[in-house]
Design an enzyme around this catalytic site. Structure first.
Site, PDB file in Angstrom:
ATOM      1  N   CYS A  84       0.868  -1.176   0.000  1.00  0.00           N
ATOM      2  CA  CYS A  84       0.000   0.000   0.000  1.00  0.00           C
ATOM      3  C   CYS A  84       0.906   1.228   0.000  1.00  0.00           C
ATOM      4  O   CYS A  84       2.023   1.199   0.498  1.00  0.00           O
ATOM      5  CB  CYS A  84      -0.926   0.102   1.196  1.00  0.00           C
ATOM      6  SG  CYS A  84      -2.096  -1.242   1.328  1.00  0.00           S
ATOM      7  N   GLU A 111      15.103 -19.139  -9.416  1.00  0.00           N
ATOM      8  CA  GLU A 111      14.748 -17.784  -9.851  1.00  0.00           C
ATOM      9  C   GLU A 111      14.031 -17.819 -11.201  1.00  0.00           C
ATOM     10  O   GLU A 111      13.083 -17.069 -11.432  1.00  0.00           O
ATOM     11  CB  GLU A 111      16.024 -16.915  -9.892  1.00  0.00           C
ATOM     12  CG  GLU A 111      15.846 -15.503 -10.407  1.00  0.00           C
ATOM     13  CD  GLU A 111      14.852 -14.645  -9.625  1.00  0.00           C
ATOM     14  OE1 GLU A 111      14.394 -15.042  -8.543  1.00  0.00           O
ATOM     15  OE2 GLU A 111      14.496 -13.569 -10.132  1.00  0.00           O
ATOM     16  N   ARG A 168       3.535  -0.306  -5.208  1.00  0.00           N
ATOM     17  CA  ARG A 168       3.248  -0.823  -3.868  1.00  0.00           C
ATOM     18  C   ARG A 168       1.908  -1.567  -3.806  1.00  0.00           C
ATOM     19  O   ARG A 168       1.559  -2.136  -2.772  1.00  0.00           O
ATOM     20  CB  ARG A 168       3.240   0.316  -2.849  1.00  0.00           C
ATOM     21  CG  ARG A 168       4.540   1.097  -2.815  1.00  0.00           C
ATOM     22  CD  ARG A 168       4.460   2.236  -1.835  1.00  0.00           C
ATOM     23  NE  ARG A 168       4.550   1.754  -0.469  1.00  0.00           N
ATOM     24  CZ  ARG A 168       5.676   1.566   0.192  1.00  0.00           C
ATOM     25  NH1 ARG A 168       6.830   1.819  -0.397  1.00  0.00           N
ATOM     26  NH2 ARG A 168       5.674   1.149   1.436  1.00  0.00           N
ATOM     27  N   LYS A 208       5.427  -4.527  -5.451  1.00  0.00           N
ATOM     28  CA  LYS A 208       6.886  -4.469  -5.574  1.00  0.00           C
ATOM     29  C   LYS A 208       7.563  -4.414  -4.203  1.00  0.00           C
ATOM     30  O   LYS A 208       8.659  -4.913  -4.028  1.00  0.00           O
ATOM     31  CB  LYS A 208       7.242  -3.228  -6.403  1.00  0.00           C
ATOM     32  CG  LYS A 208       8.709  -3.059  -6.694  1.00  0.00           C
ATOM     33  CD  LYS A 208       9.083  -3.746  -7.968  1.00  0.00           C
ATOM     34  CE  LYS A 208      10.573  -3.743  -8.212  1.00  0.00           C
ATOM     35  NZ  LYS A 208      11.019  -4.992  -8.820  1.00  0.00           N
ATOM     36  N   HIS A 253      13.996 -38.264  -6.521  1.00  0.00           N
ATOM     37  CA  HIS A 253      13.509 -38.519  -5.159  1.00  0.00           C
ATOM     38  C   HIS A 253      12.053 -38.092  -4.990  1.00  0.00           C
ATOM     39  O   HIS A 253      11.609 -37.849  -3.882  1.00  0.00           O
ATOM     40  CB  HIS A 253      14.411 -37.806  -4.143  1.00  0.00           C
ATOM     41  CG  HIS A 253      15.814 -38.318  -4.174  1.00  0.00           C
ATOM     42  ND1 HIS A 253      16.158 -39.559  -3.681  1.00  0.00           N
ATOM     43  CD2 HIS A 253      16.955 -37.789  -4.688  1.00  0.00           C
ATOM     44  CE1 HIS A 253      17.458 -39.769  -3.866  1.00  0.00           C
ATOM     45  NE2 HIS A 253      17.960 -38.704  -4.489  1.00  0.00           N
ATOM     46  N   GLU A 272       5.472 -15.732 -11.408  1.00  0.00           N
ATOM     47  CA  GLU A 272       5.011 -14.379 -11.077  1.00  0.00           C
ATOM     48  C   GLU A 272       4.234 -13.721 -12.206  1.00  0.00           C
ATOM     49  O   GLU A 272       3.235 -13.077 -11.961  1.00  0.00           O
ATOM     50  CB  GLU A 272       6.228 -13.478 -10.798  1.00  0.00           C
ATOM     51  CG  GLU A 272       6.800 -13.592  -9.432  1.00  0.00           C
ATOM     52  CD  GLU A 272       7.847 -12.523  -9.193  1.00  0.00           C
ATOM     53  OE1 GLU A 272       8.893 -12.546  -9.872  1.00  0.00           O
ATOM     54  OE2 GLU A 272       7.632 -11.663  -8.342  1.00  0.00           O
ATOM     55  N   ASN A 296      -1.026   2.365   5.588  1.00  0.00           N
ATOM     56  CA  ASN A 296      -0.201   1.284   5.042  1.00  0.00           C
ATOM     57  C   ASN A 296       0.283   0.458   6.223  1.00  0.00           C
ATOM     58  O   ASN A 296       0.868   1.017   7.150  1.00  0.00           O
ATOM     59  CB  ASN A 296       0.995   1.875   4.285  1.00  0.00           C
ATOM     60  CG  ASN A 296       2.085   0.842   4.012  1.00  0.00           C
ATOM     61  OD1 ASN A 296       1.797  -0.326   3.790  1.00  0.00           O
ATOM     62  ND2 ASN A 296       3.331   1.273   4.040  1.00  0.00           N
ATOM     63  N   GLY A 297       0.041  -0.852   6.209  1.00  0.00           N
ATOM     64  CA  GLY A 297       0.495  -1.694   7.315  1.00  0.00           C
ATOM     65  C   GLY A 297      -0.604  -2.656   7.729  1.00  0.00           C
ATOM     66  O   GLY A 297      -1.578  -2.858   7.006  1.00  0.00           O
ATOM     67  N   TRP A 335      -2.811  -2.623  -1.605  1.00  0.00           N
ATOM     68  CA  TRP A 335      -2.538  -4.049  -1.795  1.00  0.00           C
ATOM     69  C   TRP A 335      -3.288  -4.723  -0.658  1.00  0.00           C
ATOM     70  O   TRP A 335      -2.950  -4.563   0.509  1.00  0.00           O
ATOM     71  CB  TRP A 335      -1.041  -4.333  -1.707  1.00  0.00           C
ATOM     72  CG  TRP A 335      -0.706  -5.768  -1.986  1.00  0.00           C
ATOM     73  CD1 TRP A 335      -0.560  -6.354  -3.206  1.00  0.00           C
ATOM     74  CD2 TRP A 335      -0.487  -6.807  -1.021  1.00  0.00           C
ATOM     75  NE1 TRP A 335      -0.268  -7.687  -3.071  1.00  0.00           N
ATOM     76  CE2 TRP A 335      -0.212  -8.002  -1.733  1.00  0.00           C
ATOM     77  CE3 TRP A 335      -0.496  -6.850   0.364  1.00  0.00           C
ATOM     78  CZ2 TRP A 335       0.054  -9.212  -1.117  1.00  0.00           C
ATOM     79  CZ3 TRP A 335      -0.234  -8.064   0.988  1.00  0.00           C
ATOM     80  CH2 TRP A 335       0.034  -9.238   0.248  1.00  0.00           C
ATOM     81  N   LYS A 348      10.288 -16.328 -11.713  1.00  0.00           N
ATOM     82  CA  LYS A 348       9.930 -15.328 -12.731  1.00  0.00           C
ATOM     83  C   LYS A 348       8.715 -15.790 -13.525  1.00  0.00           C
ATOM     84  O   LYS A 348       7.782 -15.029 -13.752  1.00  0.00           O
ATOM     85  CB  LYS A 348      11.095 -15.087 -13.712  1.00  0.00           C
ATOM     86  CG  LYS A 348      12.257 -14.262 -13.219  1.00  0.00           C
ATOM     87  CD  LYS A 348      11.991 -12.799 -13.022  1.00  0.00           C
ATOM     88  CE  LYS A 348      11.437 -12.484 -11.684  1.00  0.00           C
ATOM     89  NZ  LYS A 348      12.225 -12.401 -10.514  1.00  0.00           N
TER      90      LYS A 348
HETATM   91  O1  M6R Z   1      12.675  -5.577  -2.195  1.00  0.00           O
HETATM   92  P1  M6R Z   1      13.102  -6.978  -1.871  1.00  0.00           P
HETATM   93  O2  M6R Z   1      14.234  -7.457  -2.681  1.00  0.00           O
HETATM   94  O3  M6R Z   1      13.374  -7.164  -0.393  1.00  0.00           O
HETATM   95  O4  M6R Z   1      11.850  -7.862  -2.213  1.00  0.00           O
HETATM   96  C1  M6R Z   1      11.830  -9.232  -1.949  1.00  0.00           C
HETATM   97  C2  M6R Z   1      10.740  -9.931  -2.728  1.00  0.00           C
HETATM   98  O5  M6R Z   1       9.487  -9.435  -2.368  1.00  0.00           O
HETATM   99  C3  M6R Z   1      10.931  -9.759  -4.238  1.00  0.00           C
HETATM  100  O6  M6R Z   1      12.171 -10.227  -4.645  1.00  0.00           O
HETATM  101  C4  M6R Z   1       9.831 -10.481  -5.010  1.00  0.00           C
HETATM  102  O7  M6R Z   1      10.005 -11.858  -4.866  1.00  0.00           O
HETATM  103  C5  M6R Z   1       9.889 -10.033  -6.472  1.00  0.00           C
HETATM  104  N1  M6R Z   1       8.564  -9.820  -6.957  1.00  0.00           N
HETATM  105  C6  M6R Z   1      10.592 -10.977  -7.343  1.00  0.00           C
HETATM  106  O8  M6R Z   1      10.440 -10.731  -8.698  1.00  0.00           O
END
Ligand code: M6R
Length: 614
Positions: A2, A487, A27, A609, A510, A494, A103-104, A77, A491
């Site tokens: 947020c 990773e 955010r 983000k 396994h 996401e 926010n929180g 959010w 990606k």
């Molecule tokens: O800002 P940060 O690197 O601490 O954020 C951590 C994760 O929230 C962030 O890497 C998230 O997994 C991304 N959306 C990855 O693409």
């Protein structure tokens, strides 16, 4: 997550709030809303979904607030309550005179709600925030002083908050306060701005004050007063932000993500400048403030991070242990903070975060700091809350990353880890110097190699389209590229919502091998080096179960053609540096699949983000 904004001054408020929110859309984008003082009353406008929906609502009503110069805004959010108009902020008290944005997470909102309902509060939403609106309004009825009402109300609140509050009976006043959530006040000429993050205020002023936890700021058009939780007045530390307003542009690319992928070669070059001058010259890393004797004797490092940063941390562990012989533990911050960790003053704790605001990582480093550890932060935001906790700070300088899916910040974090590992290996004299020099030398060639991949991305696009309609995807690797597999899978998940998983190739047999059939794509990261033959055998095992095999490789081995239905070739690279190269096609595969499927690449559903809730 947020984002909140506030403005008090002499300019039309609606545009300032909307512009501010557009800078904070990273955010969250579940809903947006503003409240503006119209002279007689406070009007609230809200819309579900992205900010453009709120803009349309405001366009329809613009005659109602043309003269308004005081207001607050929010981009959501969702945590408590579905993402709809009723749950969108701002929230109000019964009569609508008091409005707040938040926010929180308010942890004791249920208890507060029960108590407030007994006193006549009528709740309209399912949010935790609304309890705070009623609580402040209740205190205001008793004190008739908005600052005092906020002070008393927030002392009864558990959890995390950044709040901006206004009241129709105090038409020249805006209040802001925070605990465990970011908030700053921008200082202009007869005007003040409140925001969760710098980009929302930087177009208007570079002078700003970061709020500390439990501080309450009261803003009028001409004055700012800062108090602590006991009501004592505090000195104000206004600083000049080291930021220039940046016009965020896609520079002709269809999405920010694609633009950010293409920025990676230059980002690496910029990071290396002044730090890695030549293979023979020692690495310069003045950012590390631990003295050299302490570094020489260091025998324990903990790295804490979330998401993509956690994957960078896993590669960091691999190279620090191999190059420096120091034991490294890597842990997700969200796990680290809820157990007894063996962390002490002899442990170097490294926090890794693109945003520098991730709540779990921030809490983790505060816990480690309290135990006396030296805190080294690797972040893309040297102005962030984590940076302010750092004893040593390595800014990764990737520039603002707009796409929610992290790409360039990941590569920049990796390069920072390589520099740190080289630097410590030189101090400890823990590595064969010819080998180290060869690695440093090859590191300088990495940007060029990434450019080669980017200039031949049509094959990757073709591969992406070929597999775009799959429901599941498996990535396998071993050794230093196991985190690359994780990773790559993250990606894809996401931004395309395909169920993708990364495995150590040796673990397939396994359990996961049971899932393989002729509908399952398995992408093997087959970089030449110590585990090449092993991954090849694991790929054979998967092929024998009819999986649709894809290779990402720097090998020209002819026999790969029989084993794999698709081969993505990347340039030759020393195994230790291969994660920097292998990741680029995986970013592009995720991008092209999501784009092909028509997904919202830069703002995928359910994500934000900056994750500022634990
Ligand atoms: O800002 P940060 O690197 O601490 O954020 C951590 C994760 O929230 C962030 O890497 C998230 O997994 C991304 N959306 C990855 O693409």
């Amino acid at each position: 997550m947020c984002g909140i904004v506030g403005y008090i001054g002499d300019k039309p408020v609606a545009d300032i709030l909307l512009n501010g929110l557009s800078q904070l859309e990273y955010r969250g984008y579940d809903s947006a809303g503003v409240a503006v003082q119209t002279g007689t009353k406070i009007n609230v406008y809200k819309a579900e979904g992205k900010l453009e929906n709120l803009s349309s609502v405001l366009m329809q009503h613009k005659g109602e607030f043309a003269q308004s110069t005081l207001g607050i805004g929010h981009i959501r959010w969702a945590t408590h309550g579905a993402p709809n108009v009723i749950n969108a902020h701002p929230h109000t008290c019964n009569c609508g005179n008091l409005v707040i944005v938040h926010n929180g997470i308010i942890e004791n909102y249920k208890e507060l709600k029960e108590e407030l309902e007994k006193n006549g509060a009528k709740f309209k939403s399912q949010t935790d925030t609304e309890a705070v609106a009623h609580l402040i309004a209740y205190q205001y009825e008793k004190t008739k002083d908005l600052t005092e009402a906020v002070r008393i109300a927030t002392s009864k609140v558990d959890g995390a908050y950044a709040l901006c509050i206004m009241h129709n009976d105090e038409k020249d006043k805006l209040i802001a306060t925070k605990r465990n959530a970011p908030l700053l006040v921008g200082v202009g000429e007869n005007e003040y701005f409140v925001a969760s993050d710098v980009p929302a205020i930087i177009p208007y002023t570079k002078r700003a004050m970061y709020l500390n936890d439990n501080q309450i700021v009261t803003l009028t058009r001409t004055n700012m007063t800062l108090i602590d939780k006991d009501g004592n007045e505090l000195p104000q530390k206004v600083e000049v932000l080291p930021w220039e307003p940046v016009a965020l542009s896609k520079m002709g690319y269809k999405h920010f993500m694609l633009k950010e992928i293409h920025e990676q070669p230059d980002i690496i070059r910029n990071i290396l400048v002044g730090k890695l001058r030549s293979a023979e010259t020692p690495i310069e890393l003045d950012e590390v403030k631990l003295n050299k004797d302490t570094l020489k004797n260091l025998n324990r490092i903990q790295i804490i991070a979330c998401g993509t940063s956690l994957h960078a941390a896993m590669i960091g562990k691999y190279i620090i242990e191999d190059f420096c012989g120091i034991a490294v533990d890597v842990e997700a911050s969200s796990e680290y903070i809820y157990r007894k960790t063996v962390t002490d003053e002899h442990t170097l704790v490294i926090g890794v975060s693109q945003s520098g605001e991730t709540a779990d990582t921030l809490t983790a480093i505060k816990q480690a700091k309290a135990k006396g550890s030296h805190i080294l932060i690797i972040t893309n935001r040297p102005d962030s809350a984590m940076a302010r906790e750092a004893d040593s700070l390595i800014p990764v300088n990737a520039g603002i990353e707009v796409s929610v899916a992290a790409t360039k910040s990941y590569i920049a974090q990796l390069v920072s880890f390589y520099l740190l590992a080289f630097y410590m290996a030189e101090i400890k004299n823990s590595m064969n110097s010819a080998e180290l020099q060869a690695l440093k030398s090859e590191m300088m060639l990495v940007p060029q190699k990434i450019e080669q991949i980017l200039s031949h991305k049509e094959t990757i696009q073709k591969c992406a389209q070929h597999y775009a309609n799959t429901k599941d995807f498996i990535y396998v690797a071993r050794g230093i590229n196991y985190p690359t597999a994780l990773e790559g899978a993250l990606k894809l998940k996401e931004i395309s919502y395909i169920n993708a998983t990364g495995y150590p190739a040796g673990e397939l047999k396994h359990g996961p091998i049971a899932m393989l059939d002729d509908s399952m794509p398995v992408l093997s990261i087959l970089m030449k080096g110590s585990v090449y033959e092993k991954i090849l055998s694991n790929s054979e095992e998967a092929k024998a179960r009819n999986a649709r095999m894809i290779a990402l490789t720097n090998s020209k081995d002819e026999k790969l053609k029989d084993l794999f239905e698709f081969i993505i070739e990347v340039p030759e690279i020393q195994e230790y540096l291969s994660p920097l190269i292998a990741m680029i096609p995986l970013q592009l595969i995720a991008y092209y699949i999501a784009e092909y499927l028509g997904k919202d690449v830069d703002q995928p559903r359910n994500l934000a983000k900056s994750v500022t809730v634990e």
